[in-house]
Design an enzyme around this catalytic site. Structure first.
Site, PDB file in Angstrom:
ATOM      1  CG  ASP A   1      -8.451   1.273   2.724  1.00 29.08           C
ATOM      2  OD1 ASP A   1      -7.658   1.833   3.503  1.00 29.08           O
ATOM      3  OD2 ASP A   1      -9.588   1.712   2.485  1.00 29.08           O
TER       4      ASP A   1
ATOM      5  CG  ASP B   1     -10.642   2.335   6.213  1.00 28.35           C
ATOM      6  OD1 ASP B   1      -9.539   2.914   6.179  1.00 28.35           O
ATOM      7  OD2 ASP B   1     -11.428   2.308   5.248  1.00 28.35           O
TER       8      ASP B   1
ATOM      9  NE  ARG C   1      -3.501   2.741   0.524  1.00 30.29           N
ATOM     10  CZ  ARG C   1      -4.579   3.027   1.235  1.00 30.29           C
ATOM     11  NH1 ARG C   1      -5.121   2.094   1.995  1.00 30.29           N
ATOM     12  NH2 ARG C   1      -5.109   4.220   1.195  1.00 30.29           N
TER      13      ARG C   1
ATOM     14  NE  ARG D   1      -7.851   2.285  -1.796  1.00 33.31           N
ATOM     15  CZ  ARG D   1      -8.746   3.190  -1.472  1.00 33.31           C
ATOM     16  NH1 ARG D   1      -9.343   3.130  -0.320  1.00 33.31           N
ATOM     17  NH2 ARG D   1      -9.072   4.164  -2.268  1.00 33.31           N
TER      18      ARG D   1
END
Length: 174
Positions: A102, A104, A87, A99
């Site tokens: 990811d 989160d 990333r 990407r």
């Protein structure tokens, strides 16, 4: 992990490379971290990119963990795992980018954090079917601490509001 541990929900996504394998490998890395106890991993979901133009559809999932890490400490672990999968965060890039991975931090207990480094709950999670669908599967009864509604109720409300997001449940490879 005992009284000092906290439950956290993590959104996972990839639209470059072998996305299913990348997400599953990232989950394995989180599972093997000494300060993380894995609780559940959702099914993967395929979704059309939202908020960006890309020919590459996403694979998304959600993870439920317990951890003794602080929210910022957990964010640093998530960013380190993202970096291991290639990333790259382009400083100053406008909008969302394709990407490989990811991760989160969506929810951390009932904590509300608003700083330049971190926002909990994730600021757009309640608007995104690709977050809410996998999260509902593993944590549907969790409350969004700002909106004070369960993930399940946020999902149903968003499904009624939004018929443009395409999100389909798929399967992990055997």
């Amino acid at each position: 992990m005992g009284a000092g541990s906290q439950e956290a929900c993590i959104g996972m996504g990839s639209n470059l490379g072998s996305s299913l394998e990348i997400l599953h490998s990232a989950w394995e890395q989180l599972r093997n971290h000494p300060a993380i106890i894995p609780v559940a991993l959702s099914s993967p979901y395929s979704s059309r990119p939202v908020g960006m133009v890309s020919a590459n559809w996403f694979v998304n999932a959600a993870a439920l963990i317990r951890t003794t890490l602080s929210p910022l400490g957990l964010l640093r672990v998530l960013q380190a795992v993202e970096a291991r999968f290639g990333r790259v965060r382009h400083a100053g890039a406008a909008g969302y980018q394709d990407r490989t991975l990811d991760l989160d931090l969506l929810l951390y207990g009932n904590l509300i954090v608003q700083s330049s480094d971190l926002e909990i709950p994730h600021p757009r999670m309640h608007e995104r079917l690709f977050v809410l669908m996998p999260l509902d599967e593993i944590a549907g009864d969790r409350l969004h601490p700002l909106i004070n509604q369960k993930v399940r109720d946020l999902l149903h409300a968003q499904m009624e509001r939004d018929d443009l997001q395409i999100v389909e449940r798929i399967s992990w490879p055997k």
